[in-house]
Design an enzyme around this catalytic site. Structure first.
Site, PDB file in Angstrom:
ATOM      1  N   GLY A 224       0.919  -1.002  -0.112  1.00 57.49           N
ATOM      2  CA  GLY A 224      -0.145  -0.051   0.031  1.00 57.49           C
ATOM      3  C   GLY A 224       0.790   1.202  -0.196  1.00 57.49           C
ATOM      4  CB  SER A 225       0.074   4.776   0.815  1.00 59.24           C
ATOM      5  OG  SER A 225      -0.333   4.538   2.087  1.00 59.24           O
ATOM      6  CB  THR A 226       5.169   5.838   1.348  1.00 59.88           C
ATOM      7  OG1 THR A 226       5.671   5.053   0.155  1.00 59.88           O
ATOM      8  CG2 THR A 226       6.338   5.851   2.465  1.00 59.88           C
ATOM      9  CB  THR A 228      -0.877   3.092   4.727  1.00 60.56           C
ATOM     10  OG1 THR A 228      -1.709   3.927   4.479  1.00 60.56           O
ATOM     11  CG2 THR A 228      -1.401   2.046   5.920  1.00 60.56           C
ATOM     12  N   GLY A 229       2.247   2.579   5.594  1.00 62.52           N
ATOM     13  CA  GLY A 229       3.627   1.628   5.832  1.00 62.52           C
ATOM     14  C   GLY A 229       4.328   2.385   7.060  1.00 62.52           C
ATOM     15  CD  GLU A 246       4.624  -3.442  -3.835  1.00 64.60           C
ATOM     16  OE1 GLU A 246       4.572  -2.032  -3.867  1.00 64.60           O
ATOM     17  OE2 GLU A 246       3.962  -4.506  -4.396  1.00 64.60           O
ATOM     18  CB  CYS A 280       2.887  -0.735  -6.586  1.00 63.92           C
ATOM     19  SG  CYS A 280       1.681  -0.892  -5.512  1.00 63.92           S
TER      20      CYS A 280
END
Length: 477
Positions: A224-226, A228-229, A246, A280
């Protein structure tokens, strides 16, 4: 249009009862497909407890039996592939044909079969008269798998396939945008898997946050998104869960001087526009040398203007809508910003309301500055900026000057020059004369803010396991 009545039985198995749950719209028509269950943190806690209780027996089956069951799960997916593809097409928006829904179901089966067949032998570290030491890999325990909405089935399989193969149990949370197709896929797999080895949980962000912080989650896999990571990293600090992340990408492609535009145009287009750009590791920025620039732009524009776009259940279409309004708005904003800056909209550059609410025409943007938002931000949609360059060193500097590094590509008629150029790209994967292709035995992962950890092949099995050194007497003893 394709008859979707056969997919209804799968949907009925997983959707919430009438009068409950959350309505999930068809991405193309915005009509309600079905109702996703809305599960709570308490439901998640129960699921994790069940998965934890089931894990020792699953591990005890051994690699051979687990692999046999993964192959049976792949067979079950193949037997239900058309129904799952139809549900996926409606929920996510991707067409049935082209590199889309049916392709995604084929990839799910292929990855499961590869996970089952991949051998992970103990690694002998020292073997002499005094010492015999081996490195072995044991299951981590319970894996929390948090999936995205763009390739919801395939990426979920990337997470759960190796995890199950190595003896972990899995609690999988699909995206709130695409829960029904994932829950249906898990239901099919659970026809052949032991109880509580694989559990789907459909909930909101609070449920996802609890997965990241739960003391009985031993490994987290997230795509997912950076942004949220980073939150997952923070949430997981308390229990020191192992992570594979990822995250976002803004992949660059560089077309080197001397390349034949006609030979690469089709692959360039699909490197950027696969899944309507919602990938992505799709190509998000393309740098083209002066000597080829106009030819490449014209070739891409010709393809973009002619590619069939529309409802994914129409067998003729190969591009669909944006999956959700938030992503539609991002693409619209970035293209409008480019237009306002004086960039040339070669084709597209506007919504296609006659097709549906979230359709956006495939867009090629030329004569755009490198500092434009469409270049510097990840658009995640059907709009490709093509940036002109005259100095090769400058092109590599521009391509690398972002804080993400998932994939990249170089395009050249000279294989030796292409391989040398590939080493200059700052990304986890560099493709030559293609972009975005993946293989279940070739490791994949990002650098910089695109995350860390590897998936696929032997490296992917190791990533969902805990290394253990077994050291004992050598041959002299």
């Amino acid at each position: 249009m394709t008859d979707t009545s056969a997919a209804s039985a799968l949907l009925d198995r997983v959707q919430a009862p009438e009068g409950s749950g959350r309505d999930i719209p068809d991405a193309a028509t915005r009509e309600t497909i079905g109702r996703a269950p809305v599960q709570t943190v308490a439901d998640l806690d129960d699921a994790i407890a069940r998965a934890k209780a089931a894990q020792p027996a699953w591990e005890a089956l051994g690699h051979a039996k687990r692999s046999e069951l993964l192959l049976a799960a792949a067979d079950a997916l193949d037997a239900n592939a058309e129904e799952l593809a139809q549900l996926l097409s409606r929920e996510q928006g991707k067409p049935l044909n082209g590199p889309n829904a049916r392709f995604e179901l084929g990839a799910c089966s292929a990855w499961l079969r590869t996970n089952a067949a991949t051998v992970l032998e103990p690694e002998v570290l020292v073997d002499d008269e005094n010492l015999h030491a081996e490195l072995v890999y044991k299951p981590a325990g319970v894996v929390g798998a948090i999936g995205p909405w763009n390739w919801p089935l395939m990426i979920t399989i990337w997470q759960i396939g190796p995890s199950l193969r190595m003896g972990n149990t899995v609690v999988a949370k699909p995206s709130e945008y695409t829960p029904l197709s994932v829950l249906a896929m898990l239901s099919v797999m659970n026809e052949v898997l032991p109880a509580d080895v694989l559990i789907g949980i459909s909930g909101d962000r609070e449920v996802g946050a609890r997965i990241a912080s739960h003391p009985d989650i031993d490994k987290i896999m997230f795509t997912g998104s950076t942004a949220t990571g980073r939150k997952i990293i923070e949430s997981s600090a308390g229990n020191l869960a192992r992570l594979t992340l990822e995250l976002g990408g803004n992949d660059a492609g560089i077309v080197l001087p001397g390349t034949d535009p006609s030979a690469i145009a089709e692959d360039l287009f699909w490197g950027a526009f696969i899944n309507t750009g919602q990938t992505c590791a799709a190509m998000k920025r393309l740098y083209v040398h002066d000597s080829l620039y106009d030819q490449v732009v014209d070739a891409l524009a010709g393809i973009a203007a002619s590619v069939p776009i529309g409802n994914g259940l129409d067998e003729n279409n190969v591009l669909g809508p944006l999956q959700n309004k938030q992503q539609f708005d991002i693409v619209s904003r970035l293209v409008e910003d480019a237009r306002a800056r004086g960039a040339r909209i070669v084709t597209g550059g506007e919504a296609a309301p006659e097709l549906g609410e979230l359709f956006y025409r495939p867009t090629i943007v030329a004569d755009i500055d490198n500092d434009a938002a469409l270049v510097q931000e990840e658009q995640f949609g059907p709009a490709l900026p093509v940036i002109r360059y005259s100095d090769v060193d400058e092109a590599f500097a521009l391509a690398n000057a972002v804080d993400v590094g998932l994939g990249a590509s170089v395009w050249s008629s000279d294989p030796e020059a292409a391989r040398e150029a590939a080493t200059r790209m700052q990304s986890g994967t560099v493709w030559i004369n293609s972009h975005g292709g993946l293989h279940p035995m070739v490791p994949f992962g990002g650098v910089k803010s695109s995350g860390y950890g590897l998936e696929f092949g032997v490296a992917g099995l190791k990533s969902v396991a805990v290394p253990q050194v077994v050291s004992g007497p050598g041959r002299k003893a």
